[in-house]
Write a protein that holds these residues in place. Structure first.
Motif, short mmCIF file in Angstrom:
data_model
loop_
_atom_site.label_atom_id
_atom_site.label_comp_id
_atom_site.label_asym_id
_atom_site.label_seq_id
_atom_site.Cartn_x
_atom_site.Cartn_y
_atom_site.Cartn_z
N THR A 203 0.86 -1.18 0.00
CA THR A 203 0.00 0.00 0.00
C THR A 203 0.90 1.23 0.00
O THR A 203 1.86 1.29 0.77
CB THR A 203 -0.90 0.03 1.24
N ILE A 205 0.77 5.40 0.39
CA ILE A 205 -0.04 6.55 0.80
C ILE A 205 0.84 7.79 0.69
O ILE A 205 1.91 7.85 1.30
CB ILE A 205 -0.55 6.41 2.24
N ALA A 232 -3.72 7.47 -2.43
CA ALA A 232 -3.36 6.13 -1.96
C ALA A 232 -3.78 5.07 -2.95
O ALA A 232 -4.77 5.24 -3.69
CB ALA A 232 -4.01 5.85 -0.60
#
Length: 282
Positions: A203, A205, A232
């Motif tokens: 992930t 961000i 994101a």
């Protein structure tokens, strides 16, 4: 203990949303295309300074709880409300922080550090020469992210904010946004170069803390100062999702969700939600 689910948070200080949207930023655009780019309205109780805004991002709680109201952290309650790197480390995850300019994020200067106990910290201070600081932070992060195993990482870039303070929101400020985007691209390339990248669930961000007035500076109540943003992408984030109202406190909540720590953190007074819970229904 490392796992396939990992998170890179890139904090880019002082990037106005309208300038971002009008500037060529292919790497941030790629994050948004694979997930989302959404505005964040800084709540009225939070001064539009870096200290309180980054503290809210890092701790997942608002000013009333973490107690940081300016860029000097005197009177903070970070021991009661630790940052997401420290909490993840205590939960057995490997964490990494790279900062090249603003000292209170990583050191005891001005009442810091905001990030108390990452497993690895790289800090090289160039004072107000944030361009050199960002280069140092990015270069170290490239090496670490490509070769080492971290579950949660935070890389801070301060050049855009310092350029805004010194020169206002003009051509030089736009160029600083472009430089920040190029560094984001280098960090993304470092992730993709990892031998196990295809099996890892990253992930990413990117988040800013506040905006700037046209003449440069912040700390006031204008819309351009009170508007931040989050971009994101990653597992559980649908490409092109229409987001509801995002808040800075949501970053920490999503970090914990992404690396499987939401249950362990459920007893904490976190105020945010993982991003999937903020998608606009219908």
């Amino acid at each position: 203990m490392t796992s396939p689910s990992r998170v890179l948070v890139i904090g880019i200080d002082g990037v106005r949303l309208d300038v971002l949207q009008a500037t060529a930023t292919p790497h941030l655009d790629a994050i948004a295309a694979d997930g989302f780019l959404a505005p964040v309205r800084i709540d009225d109780a939070t001064p539009t300074w870096s200290g309180p805004c980054w503290a809210t991002v890092a701790t997942g709680v608002s000013v009333a709880r973490h107690g940081i109201t300016h860029n000097v952290f005197t009177g903070h309650r970070l021991a009661e409300h630790p940052d997401f790197l420290t909490l993840a480390s205590l939960a057995g995850k490997r964490t990494y922080l790279s900062v090249g300019s603003w000292e209170p994020l990583a050191t005891g200067a001005c009442g810091g550090p905001l990030f108390a106990a990452p497993d690895r910290l790289t800090f090289t201070s160039y004072g107000i020469d944030c361009e050199r600081g960002d280069e140092a932070a990015t270069a170290d992060a490239e090496r670490e992210l490509a070769a080492a195993d971290y579950d949660v990482a935070f890389v801070y870039l301060g050049d855009v904010d310092e350029t805004g303070h010194e020169l206002g929101v003009g051509a030089e400020y736009t160029a600083a946004v472009e430089r920040a985007d190029a560094r984001v691209g280098r960090l993304l390339a470092a992730l993709r170069s990892r031998p196990g990248f295809a099996e890892e669930a990253w992930t990413v961000i990117a988040v800013t803390d506040h905006g700037h007035v046209d003449e440069g500076g912040h700390g006031g109540e204008s819309d351009v100062e009170r508007t931040a943003w989050i971009a994101a992408c990653g597992p559980g984030i649908a490409a092109g999702a229409e987001m509801g109202v995002l808040r800075h406190v949501d970053v920490a909540a999503h970090v914990f969700e992404a690396v499987g720590l939401a249950g362990e953190m459920a007893e904490l007074p976190l105020e945010g939600k993982a991003f999937a819970a903020v998608v606009t229904e219908g």
